[in-house]
Design an enzyme around this catalytic site. Structure first.
Site, PDB file in Angstrom:
ATOM      1  N   THR A  83      45.832  30.637  51.854  1.00  0.00           N
ATOM      2  CA  THR A  83      45.575  29.261  51.446  1.00  0.00           C
ATOM      3  C   THR A  83      45.862  28.958  50.029  1.00  0.00           C
ATOM      4  O   THR A  83      45.875  28.037  49.466  1.00  0.00           O
ATOM      5  CB  THR A  83      44.370  28.755  52.215  1.00  0.00           C
ATOM      6  OG1 THR A  83      43.271  29.519  51.526  1.00  0.00           O
ATOM      7  CG2 THR A  83      44.424  28.697  53.535  1.00  0.00           C
ATOM      8  N   TYR A 129      29.984  41.661  41.931  1.00  0.00           N
ATOM      9  CA  TYR A 129      31.338  41.642  42.520  1.00  0.00           C
ATOM     10  C   TYR A 129      31.970  42.847  41.977  1.00  0.00           C
ATOM     11  O   TYR A 129      32.753  43.442  42.814  1.00  0.00           O
ATOM     12  CB  TYR A 129      32.036  40.123  41.241  1.00  0.00           C
ATOM     13  CG  TYR A 129      33.390  40.346  41.599  1.00  0.00           C
ATOM     14  CD1 TYR A 129      34.043  39.723  42.895  1.00  0.00           C
ATOM     15  CD2 TYR A 129      34.449  40.824  40.544  1.00  0.00           C
ATOM     16  CE1 TYR A 129      35.538  39.639  43.124  1.00  0.00           C
ATOM     17  CE2 TYR A 129      35.753  40.684  40.927  1.00  0.00           C
ATOM     18  CZ  TYR A 129      36.288  40.289  42.160  1.00  0.00           C
ATOM     19  OH  TYR A 129      37.614  40.078  41.990  1.00  0.00           O
ATOM     20  N   LYS A 167      34.133  45.244  44.616  1.00  0.00           N
ATOM     21  CA  LYS A 167      35.303  45.579  44.581  1.00  0.00           C
ATOM     22  C   LYS A 167      35.566  47.397  44.338  1.00  0.00           C
ATOM     23  O   LYS A 167      36.465  47.893  44.605  1.00  0.00           O
ATOM     24  CB  LYS A 167      36.052  45.094  43.443  1.00  0.00           C
ATOM     25  CG  LYS A 167      36.437  43.617  43.483  1.00  0.00           C
ATOM     26  CD  LYS A 167      37.427  43.354  44.610  1.00  0.00           C
ATOM     27  CE  LYS A 167      37.928  41.888  44.928  1.00  0.00           C
ATOM     28  NZ  LYS A 167      38.895  42.069  45.775  1.00  0.00           N
TER      29      LYS A 167
HETATM   30  P1  NDP Z   1      41.536  32.114  45.194  1.00  0.00           P
HETATM   31  O1  NDP Z   1      40.370  31.654  45.004  1.00  0.00           O
HETATM   32  O2  NDP Z   1      42.894  31.694  44.612  1.00  0.00           O
HETATM   33  O3  NDP Z   1      42.110  32.647  46.818  1.00  0.00           O
HETATM   34  C1  NDP Z   1      40.918  33.447  47.579  1.00  0.00           C
HETATM   35  C2  NDP Z   1      41.821  33.452  49.012  1.00  0.00           C
HETATM   36  O4  NDP Z   1      40.638  33.927  49.878  1.00  0.00           O
HETATM   37  C3  NDP Z   1      41.725  32.092  49.493  1.00  0.00           C
HETATM   38  O5  NDP Z   1      43.014  31.879  50.348  1.00  0.00           O
HETATM   39  C4  NDP Z   1      40.552  31.681  50.466  1.00  0.00           C
HETATM   40  O6  NDP Z   1      40.909  30.808  51.556  1.00  0.00           O
HETATM   41  C5  NDP Z   1      40.263  33.211  50.973  1.00  0.00           C
HETATM   42  N1  NDP Z   1      39.038  33.213  51.334  1.00  0.00           N
HETATM   43  C6  NDP Z   1      37.706  33.154  50.565  1.00  0.00           C
HETATM   44  N2  NDP Z   1      36.709  33.385  51.278  1.00  0.00           N
HETATM   45  C7  NDP Z   1      37.172  33.357  52.764  1.00  0.00           C
HETATM   46  C8  NDP Z   1      36.531  33.541  53.746  1.00  0.00           C
HETATM   47  N3  NDP Z   1      35.199  33.658  53.661  1.00  0.00           N
HETATM   48  N4  NDP Z   1      37.344  33.667  54.768  1.00  0.00           N
HETATM   49  C9  NDP Z   1      38.774  33.655  54.882  1.00  0.00           C
HETATM   50  N5  NDP Z   1      39.239  33.582  53.699  1.00  0.00           N
HETATM   51  C10 NDP Z   1      38.787  33.379  52.642  1.00  0.00           C
HETATM   52  O7  NDP Z   1      41.527  33.761  44.495  1.00  0.00           O
HETATM   53  P2  NDP Z   1      42.886  34.581  44.166  1.00  0.00           P
HETATM   54  O8  NDP Z   1      43.958  34.551  44.814  1.00  0.00           O
HETATM   55  O9  NDP Z   1      42.822  35.296  42.859  1.00  0.00           O
HETATM   56  O10 NDP Z   1      42.047  36.125  45.031  1.00  0.00           O
HETATM   57  C11 NDP Z   1      42.881  36.780  45.906  1.00  0.00           C
HETATM   58  C12 NDP Z   1      42.150  38.359  45.745  1.00  0.00           C
HETATM   59  O11 NDP Z   1      42.413  38.871  44.428  1.00  0.00           O
HETATM   60  C13 NDP Z   1      40.649  38.353  45.901  1.00  0.00           C
HETATM   61  O12 NDP Z   1      40.184  39.519  46.836  1.00  0.00           O
HETATM   62  C14 NDP Z   1      40.007  38.586  44.468  1.00  0.00           C
HETATM   63  O13 NDP Z   1      38.791  39.208  44.326  1.00  0.00           O
HETATM   64  C15 NDP Z   1      41.315  39.373  43.897  1.00  0.00           C
HETATM   65  N6  NDP Z   1      41.324  39.524  42.543  1.00  0.00           N
HETATM   66  C16 NDP Z   1      41.821  38.098  41.892  1.00  0.00           C
HETATM   67  C17 NDP Z   1      41.654  38.271  40.475  1.00  0.00           C
HETATM   68  C18 NDP Z   1      42.158  37.294  39.410  1.00  0.00           C
HETATM   69  O14 NDP Z   1      41.527  37.374  38.401  1.00  0.00           O
HETATM   70  N7  NDP Z   1      42.128  36.016  40.276  1.00  0.00           N
HETATM   71  C19 NDP Z   1      41.913  39.457  39.747  1.00  0.00           C
HETATM   72  C20 NDP Z   1      41.639  40.670  40.396  1.00  0.00           C
HETATM   73  C21 NDP Z   1      41.276  40.544  41.940  1.00  0.00           C
HETATM   74  P3  NDP Z   1      39.981  29.781  52.090  1.00  0.00           P
HETATM   75  O15 NDP Z   1      39.256  29.260  51.091  1.00  0.00           O
HETATM   76  O16 NDP Z   1      40.959  28.620  52.869  1.00  0.00           O
HETATM   77  O17 NDP Z   1      39.296  30.493  53.232  1.00  0.00           O
HETATM   78  C1  8X3 Z   2      39.115  39.465  38.935  1.00  0.00           C
HETATM   79  C2  8X3 Z   2      39.462  39.971  37.450  1.00  0.00           C
HETATM   80  O1  8X3 Z   2      37.858  40.551  35.581  1.00  0.00           O
HETATM   81  O2  8X3 Z   2      37.268  38.484  36.554  1.00  0.00           O
HETATM   82  O3  8X3 Z   2      38.733  40.498  39.936  1.00  0.00           O
HETATM   83  O4  8X3 Z   2      36.736  40.809  37.529  1.00  0.00           O
HETATM   84  S1  8X3 Z   2      37.824  40.088  36.900  1.00  0.00           S
END
Ligand code: NDP
Ligand code: 8X3
Length: 253
Positions: free
Chosen positions: A13, A153, A157
């Protein structure tokens, strides 16, 4: 032309999950999109249905029963998930361990670790039966290096990294590929969630540098998902050029 493969994407989403859904929709995949926000799921499903077959499942990965029920409800060919992208996850808070909120700790462990396990538990048996499949886990640079105030966090991870390695070993006899993709700083809703809706603070994370965008990680996911049958991308760390480690950043002032 090869027939389309089926990918299930958690957290479709927003951010990385949404960008991945968009890219896979035009690259020979049928999609199962999941998340909690129904309005967004519906809108994206409608939009991507113009390019490929798409269905959506609304569930909270923290809820084991809901997760099992949703994935068990898949009918016919939709049961045959070729690629599972375990992407749903977030950081909640950024505080020293001595002042961290227990609710934040619960959220990160329940979503990032237990949620990934609950979803995988439902999908792995079908992959084992078919002796094929690919699980792509989205970890983080935070799963490779701990940084100050990142404590829980980072632990969640690091757990994703350990589970990725463990899955690759345990599922090896069944011909199932397992990939870990570990992004650095990606501008999505991630920081908005981490800082509980504080848009100014979220924006400041990316000030003075060019971060990764969700589409950059989607590119890498597509690459990993489309290697030949005998090749698995085991582990990838992907950073913006301005980021050298979890804490070393080049910002223009
Ligand atoms: P967003 O917040 O944009 O997206 C997070 C997604 O996870 C949303 O679609 C949300 O959907 C879903 N989500 C969260 N909680 C739940 C839940 N309880 N049940 C089902 N779905 C859930 O973040 P990102 O796209 O950045 O994150 C995606 C992944 O990448 C994560 O695992 C994050 O840790 C990882 N990541 C992100 C980084 C960054 O800097 N952005 C760097 C490294 C890793 P909804 O709320 O509709 O449920
Ligand atoms: C998301 C990247 O550096 O904020 O996983 O942890 S950081």
């Amino acid at each position: 032309m090869n027939s389309k493969r089926i990918a299930l994407i958690t957290g479709a989403t927003s951010g990385i999950g949404e960008a991945t859904a968009r890219l896979l929709s035009v690259n020979n995949f049928k999609l199962i999109l999941t998340g909690r926000r129904n309005d967004r799921l519906k809108k994206l499903t409608d939009e991507l249905s113009l390019s490929t077959e798409v269905i959506s499942l609304r569930f909270d990965v923290r809820d084991r029963g809901q997760t099992a029920q949703a994935i068990d409800s898949l009918q016919g060919e939709w049961k045959n998930i070729d690629v599972l992208i375990n992407n749903a996850g977030n950081a909640h808070g950024l505080a020293p361990i001595q002042t961290g909120e227990v609710d934040d700790w619960d959220a990160m462990i329940d979503i990032n670790v237990k949620g990934l396990l609950y979803v995988s538990k439902q999908v792995i048996p079908g992959m084992m039966e078919r002796k094929a499949g690919h699980i792509i886990n989205i970890g983080s640079i935070a799963g490779k290096e701990v940084y100050p105030n990142g404590n829980v966090y980072c632990a969640s991870k690091f757990a994703v990294d350990a589970l990725t390695k463990g899955m690759r070993m345990d599922l090896n006899p069944f011909g199932i590929k397992v990939t870990g993709i570990h992004p650095g700083m990606v501008e999505t809703e991630f920081s908005l969630v981490r800082f509980k809706g504080d848009a100014e603070r979220a924006k400041s994370v990316y000030q003075g540098l060019t971060p990764l965008y969700a589409a950059d990680i989607a590119d890498v996911i597509l690459f990993a998902a489309t290697r030949p049958a005998h090749v698995v991308i085991a582990d990838m760390v992907v950073l913006p050029t301005a980021q050298a480690s979890a804490t070393v950043l080049k910002r223009e002032v």
